[in-house]
Design a protein around this motif. Structure first.
Motif, short mmCIF file in Angstrom:
data_model
loop_
_atom_site.label_atom_id
_atom_site.label_comp_id
_atom_site.label_asym_id
_atom_site.label_seq_id
_atom_site.Cartn_x
_atom_site.Cartn_y
_atom_site.Cartn_z
N THR A 8 -9.29 16.06 51.98
CA THR A 8 -9.03 17.32 52.05
C THR A 8 -6.70 16.83 51.52
N GLU A 11 -6.84 15.35 47.88
CA GLU A 11 -6.61 16.80 46.95
C GLU A 11 -4.98 17.43 46.84
N ALA A 12 -4.77 17.95 48.38
CA ALA A 12 -3.86 18.54 48.33
C ALA A 12 -2.16 18.18 47.78
N SER A 15 -2.88 17.77 44.30
CA SER A 15 -2.41 19.64 43.64
C SER A 15 -1.31 19.89 44.09
N ASN A 17 -0.23 21.57 46.70
CA ASN A 17 -1.08 23.13 47.74
C ASN A 17 0.22 22.74 49.35
N GLU A 19 -0.33 24.81 51.33
CA GLU A 19 -1.13 25.28 52.41
C GLU A 19 -2.80 23.91 52.96
N LEU A 20 -1.99 23.15 53.65
CA LEU A 20 -3.45 22.02 54.36
C LEU A 20 -4.11 22.21 55.43
#
Length: 276
Positions: A8, A11-12, A15, A17, A19-20
């Protein structure tokens, strides 16, 4: 740390992102997550239902963090650096093992929601001197702690709409709660309260989106009788001159507060053991 947590995080990072979500990933230390505390783009970090014992001072590196959820860990202490998260709007540290909040905790400039339920926090040295400077607070959840009194400085929370103090050991409530004119929810159930300040009778706690909870307290007969008829009857009574006389007599005589409710304490202890 589980492989799922590592995946996870990777991937964060890849990307970008902001929000984790790392809830329920068997995490025991944030040091297990290399690179996490360098993610300056993160705005929301969820670490609920893990096994964290502490929060490292480097949490302050997450300068854009707006939401931090640490619910249900085994954290005993928060770093003073946490209050330097100037963009933090929501902080949930409920169901941990905190017995105090760190020095300078009241420095959050935009904090709107604070949840410290299911801890061992009390008045006195447990709250830092600037705690009541959190003027941006809209919701404060302090249930299932060890408060016996509440500071009159509660009046500073001018924007507060929700105040939850259920299942503590409160024996008195300051008159200054009546100055929280924006308050729409007041949860006082499961304490040791016998009387309420008359000033509370002027708050708007009876609307469609309002809530007043008073059950589970050893009220004086005057309140107890009206509570059987409903919260609206209690609010009407608080504005009555007869009640104001009863209230003043009660607080000036210095009557001994009722003993702590053993059963209520047992329930609180058992809940805390669940996250041991």
């Amino acid at each position: 740390m589980s492989k799922a947590a590592k995946k996870t995080l990777e991937e964060a990072i890849q990307s970008g992102n902001p929000e984790l979500d790392l809830q329920d990933k068997q995490i025991m230390s944030l040091e297990e997550l290399p690179g996490l505390l360098s993610l300056e783009n993160i705005t929301r970090l969820t670490l609920t239902h893990n096994r964290l014992t502490m929060v490292p001072p480097a949490i302050a590196n997450l300068v854009n963090l707006e939401i931090l959820n640490l619910f249900n860990n085994i954290i005993e202490e928060l770093p003073t650096s946490i209050s330097s998260l100037n963009k933090l709007r929501i902080l949930n540290v409920g169901m941990n093992r905190l017995d105090a909040l760190p020095r300078g905790f009241g420095s959050f400039p935009v904090l709107e929601v604070l949840d410290i339920t299911y801890n061992n926090i009390s008045e006195g040295d447990s709250l830092p001197g600037n705690f009541f400077m959190l003027e941006s607070l809209r919701a404060l959840y302090m249930g299932d702690n060890d408060f016996e009194v509440l500071s009159p400085e509660i009046r500073n929370f001018k924007n507060l709409q929700i105040l939850c103090l259920r299942d503590n050991d409160l024996v008195t409530l300051p008159r200054e709660v009546g100055e929280l004119t924006r308050l729409r929810e007041l949860h006082l159930q499961g304490n040791r309260l016998e009387v309420l300040p008359p000033e509370i009778g002027h708050l708007d706690l009876l609307g469609n989106r309002s809530c007043l909870r008073l059950d589970g307290n050893p009220w004086v007969p005057m309140i107890e009788d009206q509570l059987l008829l409903g919260p609206s009857h209690v609010m009407d009574m608080l504005r009555n001159e007869s009640y104001k006389f009863v209230y003043q007599r009660h607080i000036t005589t210095g009557s001994k507060p009722p003993p702590k409710n053993y059963d209520a304490k047992n329930r609180k202890i058992s809940r805390k053991r669940d996250n041991a």
